[in-house]
Design an enzyme around this catalytic site. Structure first.
Site, PDB file in Angstrom:
ATOM      1  N   LYS A   1      14.708  -8.812  -2.707  1.00 26.03           N
ATOM      2  CA  LYS A   1      13.238  -9.646  -2.801  1.00 26.03           C
ATOM      3  C   LYS A   1      12.612  -9.037  -3.716  1.00 26.03           C
ATOM      4  O   LYS A   1      13.591  -7.517  -4.896  1.00 26.03           O
ATOM      5  CB  LYS A   1      12.347  -9.008  -1.692  1.00 26.03           C
ATOM      6  CG  LYS A   1      12.310  -7.681  -1.584  1.00 26.03           C
ATOM      7  CD  LYS A   1      12.129  -7.483  -0.116  1.00 26.03           C
ATOM      8  CE  LYS A   1      11.558  -6.143  -0.662  1.00 26.03           C
ATOM      9  NZ  LYS A   1      10.851  -4.735   0.748  1.00 26.03           N
TER      10      LYS A   1
ATOM     11  N   ARG B   1       3.724  -2.595  11.435  1.00 23.77           N
ATOM     12  CA  ARG B   1       2.836  -3.559   9.934  1.00 23.77           C
ATOM     13  C   ARG B   1       2.935  -4.978  10.890  1.00 23.77           C
ATOM     14  O   ARG B   1       1.690  -5.328  10.629  1.00 23.77           O
ATOM     15  CB  ARG B   1       3.769  -3.273   8.972  1.00 23.77           C
ATOM     16  CG  ARG B   1       3.187  -3.680   8.105  1.00 23.77           C
ATOM     17  CD  ARG B   1       4.036  -2.979   6.564  1.00 23.77           C
ATOM     18  NE  ARG B   1       5.650  -3.622   7.275  1.00 23.77           N
ATOM     19  CZ  ARG B   1       7.124  -2.843   5.960  1.00 23.77           C
ATOM     20  NH1 ARG B   1       6.107  -2.293   4.842  1.00 23.77           N
ATOM     21  NH2 ARG B   1       8.043  -3.484   6.157  1.00 23.77           N
TER      22      ARG B   1
ATOM     23  N   TYR C   1      -4.063   9.020 -27.104  1.00 30.34           N
ATOM     24  CA  TYR C   1      -5.523   9.167 -26.636  1.00 30.34           C
ATOM     25  C   TYR C   1      -6.177  10.086 -26.302  1.00 30.34           C
ATOM     26  O   TYR C   1      -5.008  10.834 -24.999  1.00 30.34           O
ATOM     27  CB  TYR C   1      -5.269   7.790 -25.811  1.00 30.34           C
ATOM     28  CG  TYR C   1      -5.446   6.866 -26.066  1.00 30.34           C
ATOM     29  CD1 TYR C   1      -6.602   6.042 -27.230  1.00 30.34           C
ATOM     30  CD2 TYR C   1      -4.209   5.509 -26.183  1.00 30.34           C
ATOM     31  CE1 TYR C   1      -6.815   4.748 -27.541  1.00 30.34           C
ATOM     32  CE2 TYR C   1      -4.247   4.290 -26.628  1.00 30.34           C
ATOM     33  CZ  TYR C   1      -5.724   3.790 -27.487  1.00 30.34           C
ATOM     34  OH  TYR C   1      -5.133   2.392 -28.042  1.00 30.34           O
TER      35      TYR C   1
END
Length: 363
Positions: free
Chosen positions: A38, A134, A258
């Site tokens: 998957k 689930r 950054y």
């Protein structure tokens, strides 16, 4: 510069995946094994992986219909299991045509299946909620669901499947509770069953049953939170690599990138590699995350940008533009990069961006 000239690629070692599948089969020799492919084979390329395994794999497992049809269209003829079943009754027509096996995890799916009019008997596996909470039917509902499907004239094979919540935690008693709940649900019925994921393949022989479902272990990653003596036999299946595109010397006190998160504490040679969070390299990688440059270990310095990262090349005076960079692979474990970034290797692999070419080698 054309897109293909950017020195970034993910090399997928199909021989390693084949080795890992055989290794999984060796742990459960009496069981057949569904190779879980998957999510584009966890970012490794589902069609290429399935083709590499096709001569040996007993079958494959995917999440949804689109993933299954992609495999069928590529010539894969083995069993393909839909781990989430179908999402509408219309999908059952395509399941029938493609000869797929589907999980049934809720009463809506059950109703669609019972009302279907397929051209041939459908194969379905009942999802038992043994403790994951689930999806799936409560253990005490299994006998009813099994009877409904077994008595349906257009249903052929009826199996049972469940999933572990904590098998990656070696010795955790919750896994034994789930095995007991699964067995209680089946109640001695002679039902073909599947319970073991990668962690259970390696550590819970009582869970092997008729079909195992090796997933992350196929791609060379240990499924365990803690070290396991057999996990070292797994071979990494992906090498994510780029190249140095800029080198400069900075002085003590110079910030890098950054926000100036990293500040040079001495004169430093800093290189830039062509990869960033838009390519799937984790944005939250901390200073010190290991990388390999020209075969030598070094570290990330400064924040990860969208397209670039900055690396410490101090002491590597011979390293220049084009030097190879390994972000993870055989010498930079993906699991260690993931740990430092507060995530798991699953997320690293499945997060590889579409502008990163997958280069399949071997098998």
């Amino acid at each position: 510069m054309s897109a293909s000239d950017r020195p970034l690629r993910a090399r997928v070692h199909l021989d390693a995946i084949l080795h890992n599948y055989r290794f999984a089969k060796g742990f459960a020799p009496a069981s057949r094994a569904l190779a879980v492919v998957k999510a584009n084979a966890y970012g490794h390329g589902s069609v290429a992986v399935a083709r590499a395994l096709a001569s040996e794999a007993d079958g494959f497992a995917v999440a949804c219909l689109d993933e299954a049809l992609e495999l069928r269209d590529s010539g894969i003829q083995a069993r393909i299991l839909l781990l989430e079943g179908v999402f509408s009754p219309d999908e059952i027509v395509q399941v029938d045509r493609a000869g797929l096996t589907m999980v049934v995890h809720c009463r809506e799916q059950l109703g669609w299946l019972l009302a279907a009019r397929p051209e041939r008997p459908l194969a379905c596996w009942i999802k038992v909620d043994s403790g994951m909470h689930r999806v799936g039917f409560a253990p005490e509902a299994f006998a009813e669901i099994h009877a409904a499907l077994s008595g349906c004239g257009h249903v052929g094979e009826v199996g049972a499947i469940s999933h572990f919540a904590r098998a990656d935690e070696l010795g955790h008693p919750y896994s034994e509770r789930q095995i007991a709940a699964f067995d209680r649900a089946l109640g001695g019925l002679p039902v073909m069953s599947s319970l073991a994921n990668s962690a259970a393949v390696l550590s819970l022989s009582r869970a092997h049953r008729d079909w195992t479902r090796p997933g992350i272990m196929l791609y060379g990653i240990s499924p365990f939170v803690d070290p396991h003596p057999s996990a070292g036999e797994l071979r990494p299946a992906m090498t994510l690599e780029s190249g140095i595109i800029s080198v400069r010397t900075l002085q003590a006190g110079d910030p890098v990138g950054y926000g100036g998160r990293f500040v040079c504490d001495r004169p430093m040679r800093v290189g830039v590699a062509a990869i960033g969070y838009a390519d799937g390299y984790p944005r939250h990688a901390p200073d010190g995350t290991p990388v390999l440059v020209d075969g030598r270990p070094t570290r990330l310095v400064g924040r990860v940008s969208m397209d670039m990262i900055t690396l410490d090349l101090t002491g590597m005076d011979d390293v220049g533009l084009g030097a190879p960079v390994q972000l993870w692979g055989d010498r930079v474990p993906a699991a260690e990069v993931a740990r430092l970034c507060g995530t798991i290797a699953y997320e690293l692999f499945t997060g590889i961006g579409r502008r990163v070419p997958l280069v399949h080698e071997g098998a």
